[in-house]
Design a protein around this motif. Structure first.
Motif, PDB file in Angstrom:
ATOM      1  N   GLY A 178       0.578  -1.356  -0.277  1.00 17.25           N
ATOM      2  CA  GLY A 178       0.003   0.374   0.257  1.00 17.25           C
ATOM      3  C   GLY A 178       0.510   1.994  -0.086  1.00 17.25           C
ATOM      4  O   GLY A 178      -0.006   2.198   0.821  1.00 17.25           O
ATOM      5  N   MET A 179       2.366   1.463  -0.479  1.00 17.56           N
ATOM      6  CA  MET A 179       3.035   2.314  -0.306  1.00 17.56           C
ATOM      7  C   MET A 179       2.703   2.934  -1.893  1.00 17.56           C
ATOM      8  O   MET A 179       2.458   2.358  -2.870  1.00 17.56           O
ATOM      9  N   ASP A 180       3.466   4.401  -1.736  1.00 21.21           N
ATOM     10  CA  ASP A 180       3.200   5.144  -3.066  1.00 21.21           C
ATOM     11  C   ASP A 180       4.342   4.226  -3.534  1.00 21.21           C
ATOM     12  O   ASP A 180       5.585   3.474  -3.695  1.00 21.21           O
ATOM     13  N   GLU A 181       4.804   4.401  -5.169  1.00 22.64           N
ATOM     14  CA  GLU A 181       5.463   3.558  -6.343  1.00 22.64           C
ATOM     15  C   GLU A 181       6.558   4.496  -5.915  1.00 22.64           C
ATOM     16  O   GLU A 181       7.237   3.685  -6.606  1.00 22.64           O
ATOM     17  N   ALA A 182       6.847   5.460  -6.103  1.00 21.21           N
ATOM     18  CA  ALA A 182       7.648   6.183  -5.820  1.00 21.21           C
ATOM     19  C   ALA A 182       8.687   6.116  -5.054  1.00 21.21           C
ATOM     20  O   ALA A 182      10.076   6.631  -4.749  1.00 21.21           O
ATOM     21  N   GLN A 183       8.254   4.885  -3.603  1.00 22.72           N
ATOM     22  CA  GLN A 183       9.393   4.351  -3.156  1.00 22.72           C
ATOM     23  C   GLN A 183       9.381   2.867  -3.904  1.00 22.72           C
ATOM     24  O   GLN A 183      10.488   2.470  -2.742  1.00 22.72           O
ATOM     25  N   GLY A 184       9.012   2.877  -4.989  1.00 24.52           N
ATOM     26  CA  GLY A 184       9.601   1.235  -5.434  1.00 24.52           C
ATOM     27  C   GLY A 184      11.176   1.657  -5.692  1.00 24.52           C
ATOM     28  O   GLY A 184      12.464   0.720  -5.244  1.00 24.52           O
ATOM     29  N   VAL A 185      12.131   2.545  -6.256  1.00 28.22           N
ATOM     30  CA  VAL A 185      13.172   2.750  -6.164  1.00 28.22           C
ATOM     31  C   VAL A 185      14.385   2.867  -5.133  1.00 28.22           C
ATOM     32  O   VAL A 185      15.418   2.460  -5.030  1.00 28.22           O
ATOM     33  N   PRO A 186      13.944   3.250  -3.469  1.00 23.44           N
ATOM     34  CA  PRO A 186      14.597   2.926  -2.226  1.00 23.44           C
ATOM     35  C   PRO A 186      14.361   1.904  -1.711  1.00 23.44           C
ATOM     36  O   PRO A 186      14.845   1.335  -1.403  1.00 23.44           O
ATOM     37  N   ALA A 187      13.760   1.087  -2.048  1.00 21.12           N
ATOM     38  CA  ALA A 187      13.590  -0.002  -1.434  1.00 21.12           C
ATOM     39  C   ALA A 187      14.042  -1.214  -2.740  1.00 21.12           C
ATOM     40  O   ALA A 187      14.566  -2.269  -1.961  1.00 21.12           O
ATOM     41  N   MET A 188      14.227  -0.983  -3.879  1.00 17.90           N
ATOM     42  CA  MET A 188      15.375  -1.694  -4.542  1.00 17.90           C
ATOM     43  C   MET A 188      17.301  -1.188  -4.283  1.00 17.90           C
ATOM     44  O   MET A 188      17.653  -2.118  -3.381  1.00 17.90           O
ATOM     45  N   GLY A 189      16.797   0.126  -3.458  1.00 11.25           N
ATOM     46  CA  GLY A 189      18.572   0.520  -2.712  1.00 11.25           C
ATOM     47  C   GLY A 189      18.695  -0.545  -1.501  1.00 11.25           C
ATOM     48  O   GLY A 189      19.051  -0.986  -1.074  1.00 11.25           O
ATOM     49  N   TRP A 190      17.348  -0.516  -0.985  1.00  9.72           N
ATOM     50  CA  TRP A 190      18.183  -1.053   0.343  1.00  9.72           C
ATOM     51  C   TRP A 190      18.825  -3.061   0.085  1.00  9.72           C
ATOM     52  O   TRP A 190      19.225  -3.507   0.607  1.00  9.72           O
ATOM     53  N   PHE A 191      17.423  -3.072  -0.966  1.00  9.80           N
ATOM     54  CA  PHE A 191      17.492  -4.638  -0.934  1.00  9.80           C
ATOM     55  C   PHE A 191      19.000  -4.970  -1.802  1.00  9.80           C
ATOM     56  O   PHE A 191      19.436  -6.014  -0.821  1.00  9.80           O
ATOM     57  N   VAL A 192      19.867  -4.084  -2.666  1.00 12.07           N
ATOM     58  CA  VAL A 192      21.108  -4.121  -3.291  1.00 12.07           C
ATOM     59  C   VAL A 192      21.858  -3.923  -2.166  1.00 12.07           C
ATOM     60  O   VAL A 192      22.732  -4.423  -2.142  1.00 12.07           O
ATOM     61  N   LEU A 193      21.508  -3.060  -0.935  1.00  9.07           N
ATOM     62  CA  LEU A 193      23.012  -2.224   0.156  1.00  9.07           C
ATOM     63  C   LEU A 193      23.027  -3.408   1.097  1.00  9.07           C
ATOM     64  O   LEU A 193      23.915  -3.643   1.203  1.00  9.07           O
ATOM     65  N   LEU A 194      21.891  -4.349   1.699  1.00  2.20           N
ATOM     66  CA  LEU A 194      21.940  -5.862   1.948  1.00  2.20           C
ATOM     67  C   LEU A 194      22.273  -6.724   2.011  1.00  2.20           C
ATOM     68  O   LEU A 194      23.181  -7.502   2.307  1.00  2.20           O
TER      69      LEU A 194
END
Length: 479
Positions: A178-194
């Motif tokens: 239920g998050m805004d579409e704009a949060q998709g790129v930060p989510a990608m960042g956290w995934f690759v970072l971890l």
């Protein structure tokens, strides 16, 4: 003598699948980051951060140009590194924190407008360069056989596909929460970072590394850059790699625009189709690797590029918004594209053997620096040229903007003509290519005979406690 026999026996055995899978883990974050960078990040800065298309394209191009001299310097430094911890293993450890910092500042906490974008892109490319170069050069020494290299690079590509597919799932996860579409790129960042430190630890802990002996008296000179590129075998690979990176890179830069505004898919549907394209690499990479073992690597490249171009030609004639038809077409394209870089990278390892036989020095890092440069140049050109073209045809990339038929038609031409042309040229580069399995077999026999004259240092162990192939580190015996 016992160590020499052990080294010879180890080099003659086929690598275990478990060893290759562990080694391929670096491909997980790197491939995920490649997709996020090529498809989502430029669009994110243009639509969500508010930087114009031309400014985003220019920033990516400028950073690539600044970054060009870096890879050869890194390649030379890696080839000269000789430690008990390893050569390329050490650089893999160095690259991880650099990459992680840049990911945080670009994907998660972007700031500073165009200036901040340029600065952190430079740091990001430094981190990716270190990891890409060390991984590819390490693979070349890990698998000395002609056909074994096709297998190793195919598995590396297939594992990388998993990272790409996982990062493509981030927009769906964000939407499901239920998050805004704009949060998709930060989510990608956290995934690759971890994912990055976990993947690097597995590679460093479980993969052996052999440091090939150098013949004394040979020194590197700047003019060797040109000599390496000017070699018939390497020159073909460099030009082909440039074209085979520019074609799909061009397609990636315009992918979301084309599939939403021209083919009538939503952003989520387009992401799903891109997932199909990437996921097809699971099948494409190993099967094209097996094809290369049967007909040779360069012929397998020509087969893949021809099929890829024909697949793209059919895209404008498919029904709009049809997920099933679109999925079939994207699977075919992704299946064939999976073979591009895995085959050219495996061929680069063969050239590294050819050069080491002639020069007596390891040049894998430098050779992969040259091929990585082609990817960087193509990435910059793809984003710069395509975004400039979109502005020229009047295409508006802003969220909620409406584009007329002329602008959409210009988008379609830009999306299709570039990839088809460059991929076709990339395949044609290997007509008459001479460094096949028979010639490489001769080169490896001569290298093995020469390497056998060298004393060996104590075994370098992996962090898991398993011995690696013994590593010659001293001058050759006088014979």
């Amino acid at each position: 003598m016992a160590q020499t026999d052990a080294a010879t026996a180890a080099s003659s055995r086929q690598l275990k699948l478990s060893t290759i899978l562990a080694f391929a883990c670096t491909s997980l974050p790197l491939s995920a980051l490649t997709i996020a960078m090529a498809v989502y990040l430029p669009r994110h800065f243009a639509t969500e951060i508010g930087i114009s298309l031309a400014a985003v394209g220019s920033a990516f191009a400028l950073v690539r140009l600044i970054d060009i001299p870096l890879d050869p310097l890194l390649g030379v430094a890696m080839d000269r590194t000789r430690t008990r911890f390893g050569r390329y293993r050490l650089w893999t450890v160095i690259g991880a924190p650099v990459l992680m910092l840049a990911i945080f500042m670009l994907f998660i906490q972007p700031s500073g407008g165009v200036t901040g974008l340029i600065i952190w892109l430079l740091v990001l490319y430094l981190g990716t360069s270190i990891l890409h170069l060390s991984h590819a050069a390490w693979a070349a020494t890990l698998a000395p056989k002609y056909n074994d290299r096709s297998r190793v690079f195919a598995i590396m590509t297939a594992v990388g596909v998993l990272g790409s597919v996982l990062v493509l799932g981030m927009p769906f996860l964000v939407s499901g929460l239920g998050m805004d579409e704009a949060q998709g790129v930060p989510a990608m960042g956290w995934f690759v970072l971890l994912l990055t430190p976990v993947a690097v630890w597995i590679v460093v802990a479980l993969t052996p590394e052999k440091i090939a002996p150098d013949v004394p008296g040979q020194k590197f000179q700047i003019k060797e850059y040109w000599r390496l590129i000017a070699r018939p075998s390497m020159g073909r690979i460099v030009l082909a790699d440039l074209c085979l990176s520019l074609g799909p890179g061009w397609m990636s830069a315009l992918y979301l625009f084309f599939f939403t505004d021209s083919r009538g898919f939503t952003t989520s549907q387009a992401s799903a189709l891109l997932g199909v394209y990437i996921l097809a690499g699971f099948a494409g990479a190993p099967l094209l690797g097996r094809l290369a073992m049967r007909i040779s690597k360069h012929r397998a490249v020509m087969v893949a590029t021809t099929g890829y171009a024909l697949t793209l030609v059919a895209l404008p004639f498919l029904p709009k918004g049809d997920m099933l038809v679109g999925a079939v077409q994207m699977f075919m394209a992704g299946f064939l594209a999976a073979g591009f870089q895995l085959l050219t990278r495996a061929m680069t390892a063969d050239v590294a053997d050819e050069i080491r036989l002639e020069q007596g020095k390891e040049r894998s890092g430098l050779l992969y620096a040259i091929t990585t440069l082609t990817s960087k140049i193509s990435g910059a050109l793809a984003i710069f040229l395509t975004f400039q073209v979109l502005e020229r045809v009047g295409y508006n990339a802003a969220t909620g903007a409406t584009n007329d038929e002329v602008a959409v038609r210009g988008l379609e031409y830009a999306f299709l003509l570039g990839p088809i042309f460059f991929v076709t040229v990339g395949g044609l580069c290997f007509l008459g290519y001479g460094l096949g399995e028979q010639e490489h077999g001769r080169i490896r026999r001569e290298l093995d005979e020469r390497d056998a004259l060298y004393d060996e240092a104590p075994v370098i162990e992996t962090l898991a406690g398993e011995p690696s192939i013994p590593t010659p580190l001293v001058e050759p015996r006088k014979t």
